[in-house]
Design an enzyme around this catalytic site. Structure first.
Site, PDB file in Angstrom:
ATOM      1  N   TYR A 191      80.984  15.093  34.816  1.00 15.43           N
ATOM      2  CA  TYR A 191      79.702  15.315  34.122  1.00 15.43           C
ATOM      3  C   TYR A 191      79.882  15.378  32.607  1.00 15.43           C
ATOM      4  O   TYR A 191      79.020  14.913  31.863  1.00 15.43           O
ATOM      5  CB  TYR A 191      78.984  16.568  34.654  1.00 15.43           C
ATOM      6  CG  TYR A 191      78.173  16.211  35.878  1.00 15.43           C
ATOM      7  CD1 TYR A 191      76.952  15.560  35.741  1.00 15.43           C
ATOM      8  CD2 TYR A 191      78.644  16.463  37.142  1.00 15.43           C
ATOM      9  CE1 TYR A 191      76.220  15.179  36.859  1.00 15.43           C
ATOM     10  CE2 TYR A 191      77.928  16.097  38.267  1.00 15.43           C
ATOM     11  CZ  TYR A 191      76.715  15.455  38.117  1.00 15.43           C
ATOM     12  OH  TYR A 191      75.995  15.059  39.218  1.00 15.43           O
ATOM     13  N   ASP A 246      68.834  10.760  32.544  1.00 12.79           N
ATOM     14  CA  ASP A 246      69.336  10.397  31.204  1.00 12.79           C
ATOM     15  C   ASP A 246      68.399  10.740  30.050  1.00 12.79           C
ATOM     16  O   ASP A 246      68.783  10.612  28.878  1.00 12.79           O
ATOM     17  CB  ASP A 246      69.711   8.912  31.166  1.00 12.79           C
ATOM     18  CG  ASP A 246      68.566   7.985  31.578  1.00 12.79           C
ATOM     19  OD1 ASP A 246      67.390   8.312  31.318  1.00 12.79           O
ATOM     20  OD2 ASP A 246      68.853   6.922  32.161  1.00 12.79           O
ATOM     21  N   HIS A 261      65.135  14.391  39.587  1.00  9.61           N
ATOM     22  CA  HIS A 261      66.538  14.727  39.869  1.00  9.61           C
ATOM     23  C   HIS A 261      67.189  15.544  38.756  1.00  9.61           C
ATOM     24  O   HIS A 261      68.410  15.598  38.667  1.00  9.61           O
ATOM     25  CB  HIS A 261      67.336  13.445  40.148  1.00  9.61           C
ATOM     26  CG  HIS A 261      66.961  12.804  41.457  1.00  9.61           C
ATOM     27  ND1 HIS A 261      67.311  11.520  41.812  1.00  9.61           N
ATOM     28  CD2 HIS A 261      66.249  13.289  42.520  1.00  9.61           C
ATOM     29  CE1 HIS A 261      66.840  11.249  43.023  1.00  9.61           C
ATOM     30  NE2 HIS A 261      66.187  12.293  43.466  1.00  9.61           N
ATOM     31  N   CYS A 318      73.453  28.827  34.463  1.00  4.05           N
ATOM     32  CA  CYS A 318      74.445  29.691  35.098  1.00  4.05           C
ATOM     33  C   CYS A 318      74.056  29.908  36.560  1.00  4.05           C
ATOM     34  O   CYS A 318      72.916  30.255  36.861  1.00  4.05           O
ATOM     35  CB  CYS A 318      74.512  31.036  34.369  1.00  4.05           C
ATOM     36  SG  CYS A 318      75.529  32.243  35.247  1.00  4.05           S
ATOM     37  N   CYS A 324      73.326  34.069  36.834  1.00  6.25           N
ATOM     38  CA  CYS A 324      72.173  34.742  36.212  1.00  6.25           C
ATOM     39  C   CYS A 324      71.054  33.770  35.818  1.00  6.25           C
ATOM     40  O   CYS A 324      69.986  34.200  35.398  1.00  6.25           O
ATOM     41  CB  CYS A 324      72.608  35.547  34.986  1.00  6.25           C
ATOM     42  SG  CYS A 324      73.051  34.536  33.562  1.00  6.25           S
ATOM     43  N   CYS A 371      79.323  31.143  31.770  1.00  7.97           N
ATOM     44  CA  CYS A 371      78.088  31.626  31.156  1.00  7.97           C
ATOM     45  C   CYS A 371      78.405  32.507  29.948  1.00  7.97           C
ATOM     46  O   CYS A 371      79.262  33.397  30.043  1.00  7.97           O
ATOM     47  CB  CYS A 371      77.294  32.417  32.189  1.00  7.97           C
ATOM     48  SG  CYS A 371      75.787  33.131  31.527  1.00  7.97           S
ATOM     49  N   THR A 407      64.574   0.697  41.085  1.00  2.00           N
ATOM     50  CA  THR A 407      65.124   1.640  42.072  1.00  2.00           C
ATOM     51  C   THR A 407      65.358   0.930  43.399  1.00  2.00           C
ATOM     52  O   THR A 407      64.540   0.099  43.807  1.00  2.00           O
ATOM     53  CB  THR A 407      64.223   2.885  42.270  1.00  2.00           C
ATOM     54  OG1 THR A 407      64.779   3.701  43.312  1.00  2.00           O
ATOM     55  CG2 THR A 407      62.784   2.538  42.587  1.00  2.00           C
ATOM     56  N   ASN A 442      62.120  -5.556  39.751  1.00  2.00           N
ATOM     57  CA  ASN A 442      63.521  -5.406  40.162  1.00  2.00           C
ATOM     58  C   ASN A 442      64.101  -6.809  40.346  1.00  2.00           C
ATOM     59  O   ASN A 442      63.454  -7.665  40.925  1.00  2.00           O
ATOM     60  CB  ASN A 442      63.579  -4.632  41.499  1.00  2.00           C
ATOM     61  CG  ASN A 442      64.957  -4.058  41.792  1.00  2.00           C
ATOM     62  OD1 ASN A 442      65.973  -4.722  41.604  1.00  2.00           O
ATOM     63  ND2 ASN A 442      64.979  -2.821  42.254  1.00  2.00           N
ATOM     64  N   ALA A 449      63.824  -5.296  34.085  1.00  2.00           N
ATOM     65  CA  ALA A 449      62.674  -4.545  33.553  1.00  2.00           C
ATOM     66  C   ALA A 449      62.520  -4.735  32.049  1.00  2.00           C
ATOM     67  O   ALA A 449      61.406  -4.751  31.533  1.00  2.00           O
ATOM     68  CB  ALA A 449      62.858  -3.064  33.878  1.00  2.00           C
TER      69      ALA A 449
HETATM   70  P1  OAD Z   1      70.412   2.429  42.583  1.00  2.41           P
HETATM   71  O1  OAD Z   1      71.699   2.169  41.903  1.00  2.41           O
HETATM   72  O2  OAD Z   1      70.418   2.756  44.017  1.00  2.41           O
HETATM   73  O3  OAD Z   1      69.446   1.159  42.392  1.00  2.41           O
HETATM   74  C1  OAD Z   1      69.294   0.545  41.151  1.00  2.41           C
HETATM   75  C2  OAD Z   1      68.262  -0.543  41.294  1.00  2.41           C
HETATM   76  O4  OAD Z   1      68.023  -1.104  40.007  1.00  2.41           O
HETATM   77  C3  OAD Z   1      68.707  -1.713  42.189  1.00  2.41           C
HETATM   78  O5  OAD Z   1      67.664  -2.005  43.112  1.00  2.41           O
HETATM   79  C4  OAD Z   1      68.915  -2.870  41.209  1.00  2.41           C
HETATM   80  O6  OAD Z   1      68.605  -4.141  41.783  1.00  2.41           O
HETATM   81  C5  OAD Z   1      67.927  -2.506  40.119  1.00  2.41           C
HETATM   82  N1  OAD Z   1      68.245  -3.053  38.792  1.00  2.41           N
HETATM   83  C6  OAD Z   1      69.460  -3.357  38.259  1.00  2.41           C
HETATM   84  N2  OAD Z   1      69.313  -3.806  37.003  1.00  2.41           N
HETATM   85  C7  OAD Z   1      67.988  -3.799  36.731  1.00  2.41           C
HETATM   86  C8  OAD Z   1      67.189  -4.142  35.592  1.00  2.41           C
HETATM   87  N3  OAD Z   1      67.747  -4.596  34.474  1.00  2.41           N
HETATM   88  N4  OAD Z   1      65.850  -4.000  35.682  1.00  2.41           N
HETATM   89  C9  OAD Z   1      65.268  -3.539  36.825  1.00  2.41           C
HETATM   90  N5  OAD Z   1      65.962  -3.191  37.917  1.00  2.41           N
HETATM   91  C10 OAD Z   1      67.304  -3.318  37.872  1.00  2.41           C
HETATM   92  O7  OAD Z   1      69.649   3.563  41.715  1.00  2.41           O
HETATM   93  P2  OAD Z   1      68.416   4.495  42.132  1.00  2.41           P
HETATM   94  O8  OAD Z   1      67.465   3.794  43.024  1.00  2.41           O
HETATM   95  O9  OAD Z   1      67.893   5.083  40.877  1.00  2.41           O
HETATM   96  O10 OAD Z   1      70.439  10.471  42.863  1.00  2.41           O
HETATM   97  O11 OAD Z   1      69.172   5.619  42.936  1.00  2.41           O
HETATM   98  C11 OAD Z   1      68.434   6.713  43.404  1.00  2.41           C
HETATM   99  C12 OAD Z   1      69.285   7.958  43.348  1.00  2.41           C
HETATM  100  O12 OAD Z   1      70.547   7.729  43.997  1.00  2.41           O
HETATM  101  C13 OAD Z   1      69.679   8.397  41.967  1.00  2.41           C
HETATM  102  O13 OAD Z   1      68.682   9.123  41.291  1.00  2.41           O
HETATM  103  C14 OAD Z   1      70.880   9.259  42.225  1.00  2.41           C
HETATM  104  C15 OAD Z   1      71.603   8.351  43.189  1.00  2.41           C
HETATM  105  O14 OAD Z   1      72.507   8.957  44.034  1.00  2.41           O
HETATM  106  C16 OAD Z   1      71.043  11.618  42.626  1.00  2.41           C
HETATM  107  O15 OAD Z   1      72.013  11.729  41.902  1.00  2.41           O
HETATM  108  C17 OAD Z   1      70.446  12.776  43.363  1.00  2.41           C
END
Ligand code: OAD
Length: 249
Positions: free
Chosen positions: A68, A105, A120, A128, A131, A149, A190, A215, A233
């Site tokens: 992280y 981000d 998320h 912490c 607390c 902390c 996504t 996408n 995008a």
């Molecule tokens: P993923 O990595 O699962 O999916 C990313 C998506 O973005 C894919 O469908 C790609 O095709 C698309 N993509 C890539 N480049 C792109 C661009 N330039 N423009 C538009 N789309 C593009 O990411 P998420 O769906 O965000 O959770 O993942 C969901 C969650 O899984 C995250 O929030 C995280 C992860 O584990 C936690 O950490 C709880």
């Protein structure tokens, strides 16, 4: 399937009272933030159960904090891209606009979007575990190893949602409400496989919104949407906003 918005989408946007953009890692890909499940994605190299779960944190907090801390440093350097900027500009062109993001981000805020529900959590916050005191990134990154902390000496963790954890209740309720009210709903960058966040587009769909997906790759949502705009995008969203803006003149 096309990379260009249809006339119907532009007309619906021009008449929309409420617009929602639901975003995932793909919206930040063009800023240099790695996605999770694409080829070369984070979860192809690292195990989510080791880095993004309470069990993994309890087992090896040093490793989780090392990861992280590195992500915090990367994300402090990245900048919003034309996709974030287009969504921020869209809010000036419609009466009401909300962004619901799975991203941690902070780039929607930094681009100027004012109503952002972060499902998320945020890489910019920490708290912490004993607390609850909040700690800035500066405070935690100044410490080496697992940060303590400054108030009670408890263990500090990043304020992000890990696998198996509840989503923040208020953000979730607001996201559900906004999705149920949307006239036009964008699902951007996504993969739509992580629940409960992945159910958000279906709430909008069931409530009668016009659903648009942006996408480069199809997802489980694609066959349900009214319009699939295939491509990055950062290219597609600015065209939509520019066309909408010029129509309003
Ligand atoms: P993923 O990595 O699962 O999916 C990313 C998506 O973005 C894919 O469908 C790609 O095709 C698309 N993509 C890539 N480049 C792109 C661009 N330039 N423009 C538009 N789309 C593009 O990411 P998420 O769906 O965000 O959770 O993942 C969901 C969650 O899984 C995250 O929030 C995280 C992860 O584990 C936690 O950490 C709880």
């Amino acid at each position: 399937m096309s990379a260009h918005p249809s006339r119907e989408l532009l007309e619906r946007l021009a008449g929309a009272r409420r617009v929602v953009a639901f975003t995932g890692a793909g919206v930040s890909a063009e800023s240099g933030v790695p996605t999770f499940r694409t080829t070369d994605g984070i979860w192809t190299k690292f195990k989510p159960e080791e880095l993004a779960s309470m069990e993994g944190f309890m087992r090896n907090p040093e490793l989780v904090w090392e990861w992280y801390a590195a992500r915090k440093r990367i994300m402090a350097e990245v900048r919003p891209n034309p996709a974030h900027e287009a969504l921020a500009r869209m809010q000036a062109l419609v009466p009401h606009m909300a962004v619901i993001t799975q991203n941690i981000d902070g780039l929607h805020h930094r681009a100027g979007s004012t109503l952002v529900y972060e499902l998320h959590g945020s890489i910019e916050r920490n708290y912490c575990m004993r607390c609850g005191r909040r700690h800035s990134n500066d405070e935690v990154l100044r410490q080496t190893g697992v940060p303590c902390c400054l108030g009670c000496g408890g263990t500090v963790r990043p304020d992000v949602v890990w696998f198996g954890e509840q989503l923040p209740e208020e953000e979730w309720n607001n996201a559900v409400h906004a999705s149920g009210m949307a006239d036009v709903f964008f699902s951007v960058g996504t993969s739509g496989v992580v629940y409960p966040a992945a159910s958000i587009p279906f709430i909008a769909l069931d409530a009668g919104a016009y659903i648009v997906e942006v996408n480069p790759e199809p997802t489980p949502l694609t066959e349900k949407v009214h319009e699939y705009l295939q491509g990055p995008a950062g290219s597609i969203l600015p065209v939509i906003v520019h066309t909408l803006d010029s129509r309003k003149l």
